[in-house]
Design an enzyme around this catalytic site. Structure first.
Site, PDB file in Angstrom:
ATOM      1  N   HIS A  19      36.317   2.031 -13.036  1.00  0.00           N
ATOM      2  CA  HIS A  19      36.673   2.343 -11.732  1.00  0.00           C
ATOM      3  C   HIS A  19      35.748   3.108 -10.738  1.00  0.00           C
ATOM      4  O   HIS A  19      34.718   3.647 -11.520  1.00  0.00           O
ATOM      5  CB  HIS A  19      38.136   3.135 -11.787  1.00  0.00           C
ATOM      6  CG  HIS A  19      38.050   4.225 -12.273  1.00  0.00           C
ATOM      7  ND1 HIS A  19      38.188   4.519 -13.559  1.00  0.00           N
ATOM      8  CD2 HIS A  19      38.022   5.564 -11.879  1.00  0.00           C
ATOM      9  CE1 HIS A  19      38.233   5.886 -14.116  1.00  0.00           C
ATOM     10  NE2 HIS A  19      38.052   6.412 -12.785  1.00  0.00           N
ATOM     11  N   HIS A  58      34.789   5.641  -9.259  1.00  0.00           N
ATOM     12  CA  HIS A  58      34.636   6.914  -9.332  1.00  0.00           C
ATOM     13  C   HIS A  58      33.116   7.511  -9.726  1.00  0.00           C
ATOM     14  O   HIS A  58      32.795   6.822 -10.750  1.00  0.00           O
ATOM     15  CB  HIS A  58      35.665   7.945 -10.042  1.00  0.00           C
ATOM     16  CG  HIS A  58      37.203   7.926  -9.409  1.00  0.00           C
ATOM     17  ND1 HIS A  58      38.338   8.252  -9.936  1.00  0.00           N
ATOM     18  CD2 HIS A  58      37.381   7.932  -7.893  1.00  0.00           C
ATOM     19  CE1 HIS A  58      39.235   8.418  -9.125  1.00  0.00           C
ATOM     20  NE2 HIS A  58      38.563   8.037  -7.889  1.00  0.00           N
ATOM     21  N   ASP A  65      32.071   9.585 -11.618  1.00  0.00           N
ATOM     22  CA  ASP A  65      31.713   9.814 -13.183  1.00  0.00           C
ATOM     23  C   ASP A  65      31.560   8.511 -14.021  1.00  0.00           C
ATOM     24  O   ASP A  65      31.621   8.689 -15.190  1.00  0.00           O
ATOM     25  CB  ASP A  65      32.642  10.933 -13.661  1.00  0.00           C
ATOM     26  CG  ASP A  65      34.040  10.527 -13.427  1.00  0.00           C
ATOM     27  OD1 ASP A  65      34.033   9.754 -12.638  1.00  0.00           O
ATOM     28  OD2 ASP A  65      34.886  11.347 -13.924  1.00  0.00           O
ATOM     29  N   HIS A  66      31.914   7.302 -13.399  1.00  0.00           N
ATOM     30  CA  HIS A  66      31.966   6.027 -14.271  1.00  0.00           C
ATOM     31  C   HIS A  66      30.899   5.014 -13.534  1.00  0.00           C
ATOM     32  O   HIS A  66      30.756   4.178 -14.081  1.00  0.00           O
ATOM     33  CB  HIS A  66      33.347   5.588 -14.349  1.00  0.00           C
ATOM     34  CG  HIS A  66      34.236   6.654 -14.959  1.00  0.00           C
ATOM     35  ND1 HIS A  66      34.097   7.107 -15.858  1.00  0.00           N
ATOM     36  CD2 HIS A  66      35.167   7.346 -14.437  1.00  0.00           C
ATOM     37  CE1 HIS A  66      35.019   7.915 -16.420  1.00  0.00           C
ATOM     38  NE2 HIS A  66      35.633   8.134 -15.158  1.00  0.00           N
ATOM     39  N   HIS A  72      44.746   4.662  -9.915  1.00  0.00           N
ATOM     40  CA  HIS A  72      43.799   5.569  -9.982  1.00  0.00           C
ATOM     41  C   HIS A  72      42.725   5.371  -9.012  1.00  0.00           C
ATOM     42  O   HIS A  72      42.340   6.373  -8.417  1.00  0.00           O
ATOM     43  CB  HIS A  72      43.309   5.752 -11.403  1.00  0.00           C
ATOM     44  CG  HIS A  72      42.418   6.655 -11.763  1.00  0.00           C
ATOM     45  ND1 HIS A  72      42.779   8.111 -12.115  1.00  0.00           N
ATOM     46  CD2 HIS A  72      41.012   6.800 -11.599  1.00  0.00           C
ATOM     47  CE1 HIS A  72      41.814   8.736 -12.334  1.00  0.00           C
ATOM     48  NE2 HIS A  72      40.684   8.235 -11.976  1.00  0.00           N
ATOM     49  N   TYR A 126      47.323  13.306  -6.861  1.00  0.00           N
ATOM     50  CA  TYR A 126      47.534  12.166  -5.638  1.00  0.00           C
ATOM     51  C   TYR A 126      49.093  12.172  -5.272  1.00  0.00           C
ATOM     52  O   TYR A 126      49.998  12.631  -5.936  1.00  0.00           O
ATOM     53  CB  TYR A 126      47.411  10.543  -6.168  1.00  0.00           C
ATOM     54  CG  TYR A 126      46.088  10.408  -6.721  1.00  0.00           C
ATOM     55  CD1 TYR A 126      44.759  10.864  -6.449  1.00  0.00           C
ATOM     56  CD2 TYR A 126      45.947   8.956  -7.308  1.00  0.00           C
ATOM     57  CE1 TYR A 126      43.764  10.738  -6.742  1.00  0.00           C
ATOM     58  CE2 TYR A 126      44.739   8.525  -7.766  1.00  0.00           C
ATOM     59  CZ  TYR A 126      43.645   9.430  -7.428  1.00  0.00           C
ATOM     60  OH  TYR A 126      42.413   8.922  -7.868  1.00  0.00           O
ATOM     61  N   HIS A 164      36.990   8.089 -20.802  1.00  0.00           N
ATOM     62  CA  HIS A 164      36.690   9.433 -20.996  1.00  0.00           C
ATOM     63  C   HIS A 164      36.791   9.476 -22.713  1.00  0.00           C
ATOM     64  O   HIS A 164      37.858   8.859 -23.187  1.00  0.00           O
ATOM     65  CB  HIS A 164      37.534  10.410 -20.416  1.00  0.00           C
ATOM     66  CG  HIS A 164      37.349  10.778 -19.056  1.00  0.00           C
ATOM     67  ND1 HIS A 164      36.007  11.302 -18.635  1.00  0.00           N
ATOM     68  CD2 HIS A 164      37.716  10.190 -17.815  1.00  0.00           C
ATOM     69  CE1 HIS A 164      35.967  11.455 -17.156  1.00  0.00           C
ATOM     70  NE2 HIS A 164      36.937  10.603 -16.886  1.00  0.00           N
TER      71      HIS A 164
HETATM   72 ZN   LIG Z   1      38.561   8.248 -12.350  1.00  0.00          ZN
END
Ligand SMILES: [Zn+2]
Length: 312
Positions: free
Chosen positions: A118, A120, A122-123, A194, A225, A259
């Site tokens: 996804h 974000h 951090d990915h 997400h 959210y 994660h």
């Molecule tokens: Zn995320």
């Protein structure tokens, strides 16, 4: 106990981590709950440093290798015709990924396809650099392609806070589209909520003469959210509900995710190193538990919001 804390933490420290379900001590948790969410946004580089520590790369199972950092995953799926890389971690994770791939005896430039769980930071923060370094094509969901092209700016929840280097998606994927390379078939299952285009990837591996189903879950956490009356994502609640149906319908032997804490990576790595006979990453119950926990978290929040609005 820790699991309950993890869910609590997801909502309380939304901007500390976008993906939720992280293991902290009770004491640290209590401390985090006292600090306003804004403070976390400002200490974001500390977060990325904490999650971006080196990990000795290893073969997870079959042709799947872990080449990411301590808390942001990156998986190399090798084939005789080049490799697929799932997720880049942060922009700062790219040198770790490169070193890990070298240590395993593979070559970064043999990556032909980049895919993403996804959009974000951090990915996918390192996808732009990886694309440049490898010349690989990026395949990602249609809904997340826009966010990737904007470098994370204009996110329905975070606005421009967690920006990263913009990256162009070469192939936009729909639900059940496949990425095929050297005999490997990876299937994209859209599991939105997400992010609007959050993607769970599935594939099969051979291990000990058995064919096993692998699920790389996207993320089903709800980091602060609003599920009801969310003007910037009006169907968010329906999307999460759909995601749980999809996740519950998947056959999973090998449970992996963006994660390490989602799938107890540290503990399983240690068991793998000890030479445990049965591969610890074969964990269908761990997958069921993850989905169940995440769905419960969703239902609890929905109920809470509904009550606050005067519903039942
Ligand atoms: Zn995320």
């Amino acid at each position: 106990m820790i699991r309950d804390n993890r869910n609590l933490l997801c909502a309380a420290s939304a901007s500390l981590r976008l993906c939720g379900l992280y293991t902290f001590s009770k004491r640290l948790l209590a401390l985090l709950l006292l600090i306003p969410a804004l403070a976390f946004a400002q200490s974001d580089s500390a977060t990325s440093r904490a999650w971006n520590q080196p990990v000795k790369p290893y073969r997870v199972i079959g042709n799947i290798y872990y080449v990411g950092a301590t808390e942001v995953s990156s998986f190399l799926i090798t084939t005789p015709q080049g490799h697929i890389l799932l997720d880049s971690g942060f922009e700062e994770t790219v040198p770790l990924i490169r070193d890990n791939i070298n240590k395993l005896g593979f070559k970064l430039e043999d990556i032909k396809v980049l895919i993403n769980s996804h959009a974000h930071y951090d990915h996918c923060g390192g996808l732009a650099d990886l694309k440049e370094l490898t010349g690989a094509k990026l395949a990602a969901s249609e809904a997340d392609a826009a966010l990737l092209a904007n470098g994370g700016k204009g996110d329905f929840q975070w606005g421009d806070t967690f920006a990263y280097k913009p990256v162009t998606v070469d192939r936009k994927l729909r639900d059940r589209d496949t990425v095929e390379l050297g005999g490997v078939v990876m299937t994209a299952r859209l599991t939105p909520g997400h992010t609007k285009g959050c993607t769970t990837w599935t594939m099969k591996v051979e291990e000990g003469g058995r064919q096993l189903d692998v699920v790389f879950v996207g993320s089903a956490s709800i980091p602060g959210y609003k599920l009801l009356g969310n003007a910037k994502y009006t169907n968010i609640s329906e999307d999460y509900a759909h995601t749980f149906e999809v996740l519950k319908g998947l056959k999973c032997d090998v449970f992996l995710g963006p994660h390490g804490s989602f799938f107890s990576m540290k503990e399983k790595m240690a068991r793998l190193e000890k030479g445990e006979k049965k591969n610890p990453f074969i964990d269908p119950q761990g997958y069921r538990d993850y989905v169940e926990r995440a769905e419960k978290n969703y239902r609890d929040q929905l109920q809470k919001e509904s009550r606050a609005k005067g519903g039942k």
